[in-house]
Design a protein around this motif. Sequence first.
Motif, PDB file in Angstrom:
ATOM      1  N   ARG A  54      10.782  10.008  -7.309  1.00  8.17           N
ATOM      2  CA  ARG A  54      11.679   8.397  -7.225  1.00  8.17           C
ATOM      3  C   ARG A  54      13.015   8.903  -6.540  1.00  8.17           C
ATOM      4  N   GLN A  55      13.638   9.731  -7.047  1.00  8.49           N
ATOM      5  CA  GLN A  55      15.137  10.122  -6.906  1.00  8.49           C
ATOM      6  C   GLN A  55      14.891  10.641  -5.608  1.00  8.49           C
ATOM      7  N   CYS A  56      14.041  11.471  -4.921  1.00  5.87           N
ATOM      8  CA  CYS A  56      13.743  12.130  -3.680  1.00  5.87           C
ATOM      9  C   CYS A  56      13.933  11.149  -2.374  1.00  5.87           C
ATOM     10  N   SER A  57      12.864  10.267  -3.096  1.00  8.39           N
ATOM     11  CA  SER A  57      12.430   9.185  -2.148  1.00  8.39           C
ATOM     12  C   SER A  57      12.369   7.659  -2.424  1.00  8.39           C
ATOM     13  N   PRO A  58      14.152   7.084  -2.249  1.00  9.74           N
ATOM     14  CA  PRO A  58      13.826   5.939  -2.480  1.00  9.74           C
ATOM     15  C   PRO A  58      13.646   4.627  -1.591  1.00  9.74           C
ATOM     16  N   SER A  59      13.651   5.271  -0.787  1.00 12.98           N
ATOM     17  CA  SER A  59      12.883   4.499   1.223  1.00 12.98           C
ATOM     18  C   SER A  59      11.244   4.510   1.618  1.00 12.98           C
ATOM     19  N   ARG A  60      11.186   4.324   2.060  1.00 13.92           N
ATOM     20  CA  ARG A  60       9.592   4.356   2.490  1.00 13.92           C
ATOM     21  C   ARG A  60       9.456   5.641   3.595  1.00 13.92           C
ATOM     22  N   GLU A  61      10.792   6.429   3.760  1.00 10.92           N
ATOM     23  CA  GLU A  61      10.248   7.612   4.395  1.00 10.92           C
ATOM     24  C   GLU A  61      10.035   8.910   3.778  1.00 10.92           C
ATOM     25  N   HIS A  62       8.777  10.033   3.791  1.00  8.95           N
ATOM     26  CA  HIS A  62       8.742  10.928   3.428  1.00  8.95           C
ATOM     27  C   HIS A  62       9.819  12.061   3.033  1.00  8.95           C
ATOM     28  N   PRO A  63      10.613  11.900   2.092  1.00  6.39           N
ATOM     29  CA  PRO A  63      12.235  12.496   2.131  1.00  6.39           C
ATOM     30  C   PRO A  63      12.147  13.684   2.878  1.00  6.39           C
ATOM     31  N   LEU A  64      11.110  14.475   2.783  1.00  2.00           N
ATOM     32  CA  LEU A  64      10.955  16.169   3.751  1.00  2.00           C
ATOM     33  C   LEU A  64       9.544  16.336   3.614  1.00  2.00           C
ATOM     34  N   ILE A  84       1.820  13.093   6.839  1.00  2.00           N
ATOM     35  CA  ILE A  84       2.645  12.591   6.209  1.00  2.00           C
ATOM     36  C   ILE A  84       1.464  11.642   5.001  1.00  2.00           C
ATOM     37  N   ASN A  85       0.906  11.533   5.340  1.00  2.00           N
ATOM     38  CA  ASN A  85       0.317  10.398   4.910  1.00  2.00           C
ATOM     39  C   ASN A  85      -1.679  11.295   4.074  1.00  2.00           C
ATOM     40  N   ASN A  86      -1.667  12.419   4.053  1.00  2.00           N
ATOM     41  CA  ASN A  86      -2.306  13.607   4.014  1.00  2.00           C
ATOM     42  C   ASN A  86      -2.355  12.688   1.745  1.00  2.00           C
ATOM     43  N   GLN A  87      -4.027  12.478   2.026  1.00  2.00           N
ATOM     44  CA  GLN A  87      -3.856  11.838   0.387  1.00  2.00           C
ATOM     45  C   GLN A  87      -4.199  13.649  -0.878  1.00  2.00           C
ATOM     46  N   ASN A  88      -4.207  14.569   0.088  1.00  2.00           N
ATOM     47  CA  ASN A  88      -3.814  16.172  -0.710  1.00  2.00           C
ATOM     48  C   ASN A  88      -2.259  16.489  -0.883  1.00  2.00           C
ATOM     49  N   ASN A  89      -1.635  15.403  -0.624  1.00  2.00           N
ATOM     50  CA  ASN A  89      -0.255  15.337  -0.518  1.00  2.00           C
ATOM     51  C   ASN A  89       0.527  15.354  -1.937  1.00  2.00           C
ATOM     52  N   LEU A  90       0.424  16.040  -3.334  1.00  2.00           N
ATOM     53  CA  LEU A  90       1.202  15.605  -4.324  1.00  2.00           C
ATOM     54  C   LEU A  90       1.913  14.294  -4.631  1.00  2.00           C
ATOM     55  N   ARG A  91       2.521  14.297  -3.655  1.00  2.00           N
ATOM     56  CA  ARG A  91       3.205  12.918  -3.147  1.00  2.00           C
ATOM     57  C   ARG A  91       2.446  11.993  -3.593  1.00  2.00           C
ATOM     58  N   PHE A  92       1.196  11.893  -3.058  1.00  2.00           N
ATOM     59  CA  PHE A  92       0.274  10.676  -3.413  1.00  2.00           C
ATOM     60  C   PHE A  92      -0.389  10.588  -4.505  1.00  2.00           C
ATOM     61  N   ARG A  93       0.242  11.140  -5.588  1.00  2.00           N
ATOM     62  CA  ARG A  93      -0.637  11.578  -7.341  1.00  2.00           C
ATOM     63  C   ARG A  93      -0.596   9.627  -7.623  1.00  2.00           C
ATOM     64  N   ASP A  94      -1.549   9.539  -8.419  1.00  2.00           N
ATOM     65  CA  ASP A  94      -1.264   7.948  -8.929  1.00  2.00           C
ATOM     66  C   ASP A  94      -0.872   8.709  -9.879  1.00  2.00           C
ATOM     67  N   ILE A  95       0.272   8.098 -10.277  1.00  2.00           N
ATOM     68  CA  ILE A  95       0.980   8.052 -12.324  1.00  2.00           C
ATOM     69  C   ILE A  95       0.257   7.848 -12.896  1.00  2.00           C
ATOM     70  N   ASN A  96      -1.023   6.755 -12.823  1.00  2.00           N
ATOM     71  CA  ASN A  96      -1.251   6.318 -14.143  1.00  2.00           C
ATOM     72  C   ASN A  96      -2.595   7.326 -14.441  1.00  2.00           C
ATOM     73  N   GLU A 111       1.191  -1.202  -0.274  1.00  2.00           N
ATOM     74  CA  GLU A 111       0.174   0.119   0.338  1.00  2.00           C
ATOM     75  C   GLU A 111       1.147   0.971  -0.182  1.00  2.00           C
ATOM     76  N   LYS A 112       0.406   2.433  -0.341  1.00  2.00           N
ATOM     77  CA  LYS A 112       1.073   3.846  -1.041  1.00  2.00           C
ATOM     78  C   LYS A 112       1.273   4.198   0.200  1.00  2.00           C
ATOM     79  N   LYS A 113       1.885   4.435   1.279  1.00  2.00           N
ATOM     80  CA  LYS A 113       1.992   4.570   2.487  1.00  2.00           C
ATOM     81  C   LYS A 113       3.779   4.809   2.977  1.00  2.00           C
ATOM     82  N   TYR A 114       3.754   6.021   3.398  1.00  2.00           N
ATOM     83  CA  TYR A 114       4.887   7.106   4.479  1.00  2.00           C
ATOM     84  C   TYR A 114       5.066   5.851   5.181  1.00  2.00           C
ATOM     85  N   GLU A 115       6.589   5.872   5.787  1.00  2.00           N
ATOM     86  CA  GLU A 115       6.482   6.103   7.382  1.00  2.00           C
ATOM     87  C   GLU A 115       8.194   6.569   7.700  1.00  2.00           C
TER      88      GLU A 115
END
Length: 412
Positions: free
Chosen positions: A292-302, A337-349, A44-48
Amino acid sequence: MKIFDLENLLFVIEEETGRWGFTEKNNQKLKKLQRDLQDKKFEEKKYEGVGIFALNTTTECNLDCIYCSTKRQTRVKTLDFGVGKRVVDLVLELEEKDIVFHGSEPLMDFEVIEKLVRYGRQKEQQSRKRINFSIQTNLSLLPEKVLDFIKKENIGISTSIDGRFKIHNLTRPYKNGNGSYDDVINGINKVLNFQDGISIVTVITKHNVNQLSDMVLDFENKGVTSIQFIPAIPCVDERKFLTTNDELKDSYINLFDQTIQRLKNGKQKIEVKNLSQYLSSFFFVNSIDACRQCSPSREHPLLAVDTNGDVYPCDFFWGEKELVAGNVLKDDLKTIINNQNNLRFRDINKTECVSCTWKKLCGGGCLADSYFSKNSTPYYCKTHKAIYSYLVNKIPEMIEEGLINKILAWVE
């Protein structure tokens, strides 16, 4: 699933998951690899957790950089001390983490930095945890009082420099029109007197794009230990400073070839973050498919915390109200960090990247590039595609030479 025919191997990538592998040119082995790649699913898409907290110390600056992303923004100029304290408290909920004093030029409000570091050190004693404080500064404001405090509190310093004298002064002048290069170099030398190395950011424009390889060697000789190139983002109306994709991809490839060869010869001292970031997209695949370059791990990069406590998914976005993911004075960290309005949660498809071979490795490239391109193909898309194709051909060589782990170690 796409198959690339290399000289001695086949490279296979499952486009929908980003899983990949090499195989010999053998039908049975190819079919087995294809089955293995199709069996691997994402979680599941989720930052830790969070990697870095970028704290907007002030919106004021003494420079007038030609590509500045904050010129269009009008907000509270000075960081609210309560916001800073709350960020310190949030950091101490985690394991050892970083707070970067950022902004326009953070040292224009050194008083708030000093107060927050003292507060942080007091809280550290109570929690028995450690905060890594650092400042991203243009190095033009380093009186002895500031230097003494930075040294005493072991605060890291990083800076920005866009090349040698002429080019840097063209792209990063003071507001009065004078060049800032000499002050940056003087500041670097002051920092190197007490800090073991220094990290720099270089913004790529049409003025310096063809000099990346030379700049790396020059900066290495000046004692710089880490460099990250950031292509100028098309975030202002005047875009004459932008480089072309053809120039950028050629310059990146020349730089990466130089870096790989110098690593083979044991000569490379400076970390080239761009190479490690691109490479990490292959080796640290996860369920988060944005930037993906900013966030290779499951942490929110910043988390980029603005002066009033509003939180953005990246410091490029301070002041873009539609991208606020929460407020540190009102919301807990998990919610932010898991706010679905966060642009990082956009669906790339659901973006222009839907049919791209590299979408799960690239994640659509830089979020700011995607956002400011206004729902069209990200400006630097062509460059990313070229670099991923280049690396597919270089990875076998880097594995054989034992370079992969050395380069990935540069990823923060």
